[in-house]
Scaffold this motif. Structure first.
Motif, PDB file in Angstrom:
ATOM      1  N   UNK A 184      39.829  44.905  18.163  1.00 52.22           N
ATOM      2  CA  UNK A 184      40.414  46.207  18.518  1.00 52.22           C
ATOM      3  C   UNK A 184      41.925  46.052  18.540  1.00 52.22           C
ATOM      4  N   UNK A 185      42.622  46.815  17.693  1.00 51.96           N
ATOM      5  CA  UNK A 185      44.068  46.719  17.582  1.00 51.96           C
ATOM      6  C   UNK A 185      44.839  47.753  18.366  1.00 51.96           C
ATOM      7  N   UNK A 186      44.159  48.521  19.212  1.00 53.99           N
ATOM      8  CA  UNK A 186      44.855  49.496  20.047  1.00 53.99           C
ATOM      9  C   UNK A 186      44.875  50.903  19.479  1.00 53.99           C
ATOM     10  N   UNK A 187      44.368  51.095  18.265  1.00 50.58           N
ATOM     11  CA  UNK A 187      44.320  52.439  17.671  1.00 50.58           C
ATOM     12  C   UNK A 187      43.335  52.420  16.504  1.00 50.58           C
ATOM     13  N   UNK A 188      42.955  53.605  16.051  1.00 49.56           N
ATOM     14  CA  UNK A 188      42.025  53.687  14.934  1.00 49.56           C
ATOM     15  C   UNK A 188      40.627  53.263  15.327  1.00 49.56           C
ATOM     16  N   UNK A 189      39.944  52.596  14.396  1.00 53.99           N
ATOM     17  CA  UNK A 189      38.594  52.124  14.618  1.00 53.99           C
ATOM     18  C   UNK A 189      38.584  50.603  14.752  1.00 53.99           C
ATOM     19  N   UNK A 190      37.684  50.052  15.564  1.00 54.62           N
ATOM     20  CA  UNK A 190      37.591  48.581  15.656  1.00 54.62           C
ATOM     21  C   UNK A 190      37.051  47.989  14.365  1.00 54.62           C
ATOM     22  N   UNK A 191      37.431  46.744  14.104  1.00 55.42           N
ATOM     23  CA  UNK A 191      36.891  45.999  12.970  1.00 55.42           C
ATOM     24  C   UNK A 191      35.666  45.217  13.431  1.00 55.42           C
ATOM     25  N   UNK A 192      34.644  45.169  12.598  1.00 59.30           N
ATOM     26  CA  UNK A 192      33.428  44.416  12.904  1.00 59.30           C
ATOM     27  C   UNK A 192      33.174  43.429  11.765  1.00 59.30           C
ATOM     28  N   UNK A 193      32.939  42.170  12.118  1.00 61.74           N
ATOM     29  CA  UNK A 193      32.674  41.147  11.115  1.00 61.74           C
ATOM     30  C   UNK A 193      31.515  40.273  11.567  1.00 61.74           C
TER      31      UNK A 193
END
Length: 260
Positions: free
Chosen positions: A123-132
């Motif tokens: 989670x970078x603080x904005x937008x959507x979280x990245x999932x890997x």
């Protein structure tokens, strides 16, 4: 500069191994792993006394664990900010954090491990979280995310260089060694074999650029460094957790965390 290494070998007796090093300001008080949360009985983790959460939580019943690394990016609004230390507990209790609104949390990377694999949520603080979902083999997660490739990364060249040096040195060391195959019995030395001397610092000075176990003065009057190390082994019939306070080998040594 927390760091996590995850080794995945499907079909092995112990398919998933996790090494988690917690780095923090050394004046921040904490307690070693235990059952510290009456409202979440059964969950095990170290207790951050400043905020009441944890950096690594384990659910022995489900044989799952989650560890937290701070990320980079815009901070959450001060009036609504929540502690990231609750996230590992939520992840192991609920099977993930996809149901949460992440806007009250500062940037983070959450590593979730289970007997058949692992996943990283960034989670970078904005937008959507990245999932890997992590691949077979050895993966490294740093404060710049999985393999240092998160969308939100540090703007400090010095911090980036330190993280890259640590990741490169220890990836090469682990790749060159036999993969441990821990069992439910025995000491940490017996369980983790050739990995253990590497995990305890590999002979590097605490202020070396590549140091896994570190002590640093970034000039703000407070010391930053590694406060603890966790080793977890997960398999269809196994969950083993070995823990040590840092620095090693000068600290109190390895303890087997009771999960029964």
């Amino acid at each position: 500069m927390c760091t996590a290494f995850v080794s995945i070998e499907p079909g092995s007796a112990v398919p998933v191994l996790l090494l988690s090093v917690r780095d923090e300001y050394l004046g921040r008080d904490w307690l070693p792993p235990g059952r510290h949360w009456p409202d979440r009985p059964g969950l095990v983790g170290g207790l951050d006394l400043a905020a009441g959460g944890t950096w690594l939580a384990v659910d022995p019943e489900r044989r799952t664990a989650a560890c937290l690394l701070n990320g980079f990016g815009p901070l959450a609004p001060a009036h609504s900010r929540l502690s990231r230390g609750a996230l590992p507990l939520t992840a192991v209790r609920d099977g993930g954090i996809g149901h949460l609104d992440l806007t009250p949390y500062d940037p983070f990377h959450l590593v979730q491990v289970r007997p058949d694999g692992a996943r990283v949520t960034s989670w970078g603080g904005h937008g959507e979280p990245e999932e890997h979902e992590l691949p077979t083999g050895l993966s490294v997660i740093i404060n710049d995310g999985l393999e240092g490739l998160a969308a939100s990364r540090t703007g400090s060249e010095r911090v980036r260089a330190l993280m890259a040096a640590r990741a490169a040195h220890f990836r090469a060391r682990f790749d060159a060694l036999p993969r441990p195959r821990p069992t439910a019995d025995g000491t940490a030395e017996q369980a983790w074999g050739d990995w253990l001397p590497v995990v305890t610092g590999d002979g590097l000075a605490l202020d070396a650029d590549a140091a896994l176990i570190q002590r640093r003065d970034f000039g703000d009057g407070r010391l930053w460094g590694s406060s603890s190390v966790s080793l977890l082994a997960l398999g269809p019939e196994l969950l083993r957790y070995d823990f040590a306070a840092a620095p090693l080998p000068d600290g109190p040594g390895w303890q087997r965390v009771a999960l029964g």
